[in-house]
Design an enzyme around this catalytic site. Sequence first.
Site, PDB file in Angstrom:
ATOM      1  N   TRP A 101      19.427  32.019 -17.688  1.00 32.39           N
ATOM      2  CA  TRP A 101      18.509  32.558 -18.821  1.00 32.39           C
ATOM      3  C   TRP A 101      16.832  32.293 -19.139  1.00 32.39           C
ATOM      4  CZ3 TRP A 101      22.686  29.942 -19.034  1.00 32.39           C
ATOM      5  CH2 TRP A 101      23.016  29.271 -20.154  1.00 32.39           C
ATOM      6  N   ASP A 102      17.349  32.044 -20.258  1.00 29.51           N
ATOM      7  CA  ASP A 102      15.661  31.584 -20.806  1.00 29.51           C
ATOM      8  C   ASP A 102      15.084  31.161 -19.653  1.00 29.51           C
ATOM      9  OD1 ASP A 102      16.748  32.364 -22.757  1.00 29.51           O
ATOM     10  OD2 ASP A 102      15.983  30.890 -24.151  1.00 29.51           O
ATOM     11  N   ALA A 111      15.841  25.457 -25.229  1.00 31.04           N
ATOM     12  CA  ALA A 111      14.898  26.217 -24.871  1.00 31.04           C
ATOM     13  C   ALA A 111      13.675  25.973 -25.576  1.00 31.04           C
ATOM     14  CB  ALA A 111      14.507  27.780 -25.026  1.00 31.04           C
ATOM     15  N   ARG A 121      14.515  25.525 -33.794  1.00 30.57           N
ATOM     16  CA  ARG A 121      14.191  25.539 -31.788  1.00 30.57           C
ATOM     17  C   ARG A 121      13.271  25.850 -30.924  1.00 30.57           C
ATOM     18  NH1 ARG A 121      18.390  29.525 -32.700  1.00 30.57           N
ATOM     19  NH2 ARG A 121      18.598  30.962 -31.652  1.00 30.57           N
ATOM     20  N   ASP A 122      13.331  26.458 -29.803  1.00 30.16           N
ATOM     21  CA  ASP A 122      12.607  26.412 -28.837  1.00 30.16           C
ATOM     22  C   ASP A 122      10.950  26.175 -29.474  1.00 30.16           C
ATOM     23  OD1 ASP A 122      14.625  28.042 -28.360  1.00 30.16           O
ATOM     24  OD2 ASP A 122      13.642  30.243 -29.452  1.00 30.16           O
ATOM     25  N   GLU A 180      12.819  34.512 -31.666  1.00 28.95           N
ATOM     26  CA  GLU A 180      12.636  32.863 -31.547  1.00 28.95           C
ATOM     27  C   GLU A 180      11.955  33.424 -29.971  1.00 28.95           C
ATOM     28  OE1 GLU A 180      17.334  33.736 -30.233  1.00 28.95           O
ATOM     29  OE2 GLU A 180      16.843  34.639 -29.879  1.00 28.95           O
TER      30      GLU A 180
HETATM   31  C1  FRU Z   1      16.821  32.739 -26.229  1.00 33.87           C
HETATM   32  C2  FRU Z   1      17.920  31.960 -27.300  1.00 33.87           C
HETATM   33  C3  FRU Z   1      17.415  30.828 -27.037  1.00 33.87           C
HETATM   34  C4  FRU Z   1      17.588  29.593 -27.265  1.00 33.87           C
HETATM   35  C5  FRU Z   1      18.734  29.860 -26.133  1.00 33.87           C
HETATM   36  C6  FRU Z   1      20.106  29.247 -26.618  1.00 33.87           C
HETATM   37  O1  FRU Z   1      17.702  33.793 -25.704  1.00 33.87           O
HETATM   38  O2  FRU Z   1      18.603  32.329 -28.021  1.00 33.87           O
HETATM   39  O3  FRU Z   1      16.376  30.673 -28.414  1.00 33.87           O
HETATM   40  O4  FRU Z   1      17.044  28.586 -26.827  1.00 33.87           O
HETATM   41  O5  FRU Z   1      18.864  31.332 -26.288  1.00 33.87           O
HETATM   42  O6  FRU Z   1      20.649  29.437 -25.283  1.00 33.87           O
END
Ligand code: FRU
Length: 424
Positions: A52-53, A139, A209-210, A294
């Site tokens: 995903w990310d 992420a 996060r992120d 996010e």
């Molecule tokens: C975005 C997210 C990020 C996080 C990750 C967790 O898709 O929610 O904010 O770091 O996915 O899986």
Amino acid sequence: MKTTTEKFGATPHQPSLWTRADALKVRADDPTTTQPLVSADFPVLSNDVFIWDTMPLRDLDGNVTSVDGWSVIFTLTADRHPNDPQYLDEDGNYDILRDWNDRHGRAKMYYWFSRTGKNWEFGGRVMAEGVSPTAREWAGTPILLNDRGEVDLYYTAVTPGATIVKVRGRVVTTEHGVSMVGFEKVKPLFEADGNLYQTEAQNAFWGFRDPWPFRDPNDGKLYMLFEGNVAGERGSHKVGEAEIGDVPPGYEDVGNSRFQTACVGIAVARDADGDDWEMLPPLLTAVGVNDQTERPHFVFQDGKYYLFTISHTFTYADGVTGPDGVYGFVADSLFGPYVPLNGSGLVLGNPSSQPFQTYSHYVMPNGLVTSFIDSVPTDETGTQIRVGGTEAPTVGMKIKGLQTFVVAEYDYGYIPPMLDVTLK
Ligand code: FRU
């Protein structure tokens, strides 16, 4: 609890507000801000893992960077379990949706490489098992530091807690591929403080996060964006006049929107290496509007700061709504004031007929937007779906002043380099 503006009043900058009035302008399915339909017959990057990310390797100025002609992306990744009894339904069939929905708890950082900026080849896990201090590797951003191939991977170490961390390693290339070496010592940088940014003790649903580090094109200093929530006990936030904005008669009722308190955080490095950080008040708050902003990131263009962040329908507050996708704000200087792009903030949302087709959009300085496929309906009613866990078609977008326009669509996971670094 004070309103957002009162709370940060005495600080060096005022957070800009994404107001309820702004969000009332969000229009799903405007073709200029809607991602083209993703077809259900998409290819998957891997039958073994979900991804995903997606985090392209880049430099501190934001440029997507290849090394010795190899493009590199990092992805949040989790094993697929088609044969695990835990993920079989009553009929013995693989319940891929449940497996996919559980992925966050076992997210790990992996990397992929390519000669063409697409058709990614599997690289492997970035950190060996046991290196990262928590259960989840969430992420962040891989930064190519120099032509020796040194990489600082900033990411979020989650469960227990949520800590912004970094780990240093090196990218090594041959004519056959790319490998990552090092990434053995994780350095914690900072956590939510409860004063500017909400802590887990204040709200079990907090977000912190992120990390997205960058060099400010104007002052040259090292900063970092991140996702947060505005500090304070859950339920104590006030949605006042400033957060509501200029709404038409009949739109004054804010319902329970005090529970939605997203913000885009910013920190400044006290040293050149980015080992020592000071959190500053948020750049942007969405109190009363949305609970999650996010993966915030910038595009620096035409002397302006284009701030992008992803958000969901389900995280909107009472009385406002919008599609899953990427939202944007623009300012003439780093600390704002930021105004929502396209009036509302919506930059690229999912079409209402396929509300979960993609997520985690990342806008690159060349106007290309990458994202991952979440799930796409396979029948008219939308009750049958195909789970993705793979790269979505890249979208081309033009950023012009206060507006953005979808202008093109490219191949799945197309992330071309903006510059190439020859390693010494
Ligand atoms: C975005 C997210 C990020 C996080 C990750 C967790 O898709 O929610 O904010 O770091 O996915 O899986």
